[in-house]
Design an enzyme around this catalytic site. Structure first.
Site, mmCIF file in Angstrom:
data_model
loop_
_atom_site.group_PDB
_atom_site.id
_atom_site.type_symbol
_atom_site.label_atom_id
_atom_site.label_comp_id
_atom_site.label_asym_id
_atom_site.label_seq_id
_atom_site.Cartn_x
_atom_site.Cartn_y
_atom_site.Cartn_z
ATOM 1 N N ASP A 140 -0.301 7.539 -15.678
ATOM 2 C CA ASP A 140 -1.040 7.226 -14.440
ATOM 3 C C ASP A 140 -2.540 7.174 -14.719
ATOM 4 O OD1 ASP A 140 -1.012 8.515 -10.989
ATOM 5 O OD2 ASP A 140 -1.487 6.556 -11.872
ATOM 6 N N ARG A 144 -9.113 6.318 -10.575
ATOM 7 C CA ARG A 144 -8.957 7.303 -9.491
ATOM 8 C C ARG A 144 -8.536 8.659 -10.030
ATOM 9 N NH1 ARG A 144 -4.823 3.824 -9.296
ATOM 10 N NH2 ARG A 144 -2.830 4.642 -10.025
ATOM 11 N N ASN A 145 -8.005 8.670 -11.282
ATOM 12 C CA ASN A 145 -7.540 9.936 -11.877
ATOM 13 C C ASN A 145 -8.468 10.447 -12.958
ATOM 14 O OD1 ASN A 145 -5.358 10.203 -10.208
ATOM 15 N ND2 ASN A 145 -4.041 8.963 -11.521
ATOM 16 N N ASP A 158 -4.995 14.815 -13.073
ATOM 17 C CA ASP A 158 -3.765 14.393 -12.399
ATOM 18 C C ASP A 158 -2.620 14.093 -13.356
ATOM 19 O OD1 ASP A 158 -3.289 12.603 -9.321
ATOM 20 O OD2 ASP A 158 -1.954 13.794 -10.565
HETATM 21 C C1 LIG Z 1 -5.763 14.622 -4.848
HETATM 22 C C2 LIG Z 1 -7.135 14.827 -5.465
HETATM 23 N N1 LIG Z 1 -8.028 13.838 -4.929
HETATM 24 C C3 LIG Z 1 -9.397 14.008 -5.063
HETATM 25 N N2 LIG Z 1 -9.926 14.989 -5.825
HETATM 26 C C4 LIG Z 1 -11.306 15.078 -5.898
HETATM 27 C C5 LIG Z 1 -11.921 16.121 -6.700
HETATM 28 C C6 LIG Z 1 -13.281 16.362 -6.720
HETATM 29 N N3 LIG Z 1 -13.536 17.382 -7.572
HETATM 30 C C7 LIG Z 1 -12.366 17.802 -8.103
HETATM 31 N N4 LIG Z 1 -12.167 18.769 -9.000
HETATM 32 C C8 LIG Z 1 -10.906 19.009 -9.395
HETATM 33 C C9 LIG Z 1 -9.843 18.276 -8.908
HETATM 34 CL CL1 LIG Z 1 -8.223 18.620 -9.476
HETATM 35 C C10 LIG Z 1 -10.004 17.271 -7.973
HETATM 36 C C11 LIG Z 1 -11.311 17.031 -7.568
HETATM 37 N N5 LIG Z 1 -12.129 14.209 -5.268
HETATM 38 C C12 LIG Z 1 -11.597 13.221 -4.531
HETATM 39 C C13 LIG Z 1 -10.229 13.091 -4.416
HETATM 40 F F1 LIG Z 1 -9.676 12.126 -3.667
HETATM 41 C C14 LIG Z 1 -6.980 14.688 -6.979
HETATM 42 O O1 LIG Z 1 -6.545 15.629 -7.632
HETATM 43 N N6 LIG Z 1 -7.242 13.473 -7.473
HETATM 44 C C15 LIG Z 1 -6.918 13.173 -8.842
HETATM 45 C C16 LIG Z 1 -8.103 13.489 -9.725
HETATM 46 F F2 LIG Z 1 -8.323 14.798 -9.766
HETATM 47 F F3 LIG Z 1 -7.853 13.026 -10.942
HETATM 48 F F4 LIG Z 1 -9.212 12.879 -9.207
#
Ligand SMILES: C[C@H](Nc1nc(-c2c[nH]c3ncc(Cl)cc23)ncc1F)C(=O)NCC(F)(F)F
Length: 296
Positions: A140, A144-145, A158
């Protein structure tokens, strides 16, 4: 193994704000504050959405995956937090203040130069090289990840779809492809659900395209492919049209202000035959050379 998982006590986990939603549940910004004086550290807590048995198993698999990953270019897993007895569990991750690469590039496009974009690309390569050294396939890899730790550091995150390749094979076949990010998928992943280190390389090429498009929604891979496929495709599934498009050697176009030497790198990742795609180590070397050239 259940042992030596760092345990976070729910009563000290103070909710601050939502970070985002995934196809498993949601991630929240919390402060782990056992002293109760706001001196505790900020953490990202991945809450499992439902206690559906399957989700719990997948979640436990993600914990086991993350547990063994120690790399500067991979988001750090800190531990778990059990609530409601041991019925539901949450993943405690390091919190990266700059958020996902998508938002960061969109917001800062005017003051991010080619060198910094190439630096981010080389860090993703190093993170993927590390993953592959453990026979992991991410499955993946997408902007976005990718999370931004600082102005000069990004990390892969992710690992919900990550699989370990068995020792006697060099690919992983997925049986139940769930919500699939097919516009980041290699042809063999679309048509045969075949995932390997070389299918991750294909996805890396799409990430390069996203980076050098500054993650501009107008040039989002899904949008560009759908424009080519035509929005009014009926009956036959999108993935059949996409597979044919890729078989016919159509590829995502060169992003407008993409340096001339970067697009060929994407095209290397998008070789239809996975044996012709480069390794992340090759890609990393080519990108390091480009960074040197940018410096001169
Ligand atoms: C569902 C979550 N979505 C989001 N997370 C964060 C985030 C900021 N700071 C962060 N620090 C540690 C983590 Cl695990 C996430 C964030 N910001 C915007 C998001 F939409 C997520 O885990 N997304 C996958 C990935 F982490 F790869 F971006």
């Amino acid at each position: 193994p259940q042992h030596d998982q760092t345990l976070f006590e729910e009563r000290y986990l103070r909710y601050i704000s939502p970070l985002g939603k995934g196809n498993f549940g949601s991630v929240e910004l919390c402060r782990y504050d056992p002293l109760g004086d706001n001196t505790g550290e900020l953490v990202a807590v991945k809450k499992l959405q439902s206690n559906k048995q399957s989700n719990l198993e997948d979640f436990q698999k993600e914990v086991n995956t993350l547990h063994v990953l120690h790399c500067d270019y991979i988001v750090k897993y800190k531990g778990v937090c059990y609530s409601m007895g041991r019925l539901s569990m949450s993943l405690v991750m390091e919190y990266l203040p700059y958020g996902s690469l998508i938002g960061y590039l969109e917001k800062n496009k005017d003051n991010i130069n080619t060198r910094r974009m190439l630096l981010f690309a080389s860090q993703i390569c190093k993170g993927m090289e590390y993953l592959q050294s453990l026979r992991y396939v991410h499955r993946d890899l997408a902007a976005r990840n990718i999370l931004v730790a600082s102005e000069t550091l990004v990390k892969i995150a992710d690992f919900g779809l990550t699989k370990v390749i068995p020792h006697n094979k060099d690919y992983y076949r997925v049986t139940q492809p769930g919500e699939s990010p097919i516009f980041w998928y290699a042809p063999e992943s679309i048509t045969e659900s075949r995932f390997s280190q070389k299918s991750d390389v294909w996805s890396f090429g799409v990430v390069l395209h996203e980076i050098f498009s500054y993650c501009d929604i107008k040039y989002n891979p899904k949008r560009l492919y759908m424009q080519e496929i035509g929005h009014n495709v009926l009956g036959t599934s999108i993935s059949v049209h996409l597979a044919n498009l890729l078989k016919g050697n159509w590829r995502l176009p060169q992003p407008s202000n993409c340096p001339p030497k970067v697009y060929p790198l994407m095209r290397q990742c998008w070789a239809h035959d996975f044996d012709e795609r480069p390794y992340f180590s090759d890609l990393g070397n080519q990108i390091e050379t480009m960074i040197q050239d940018e410096r001169e």
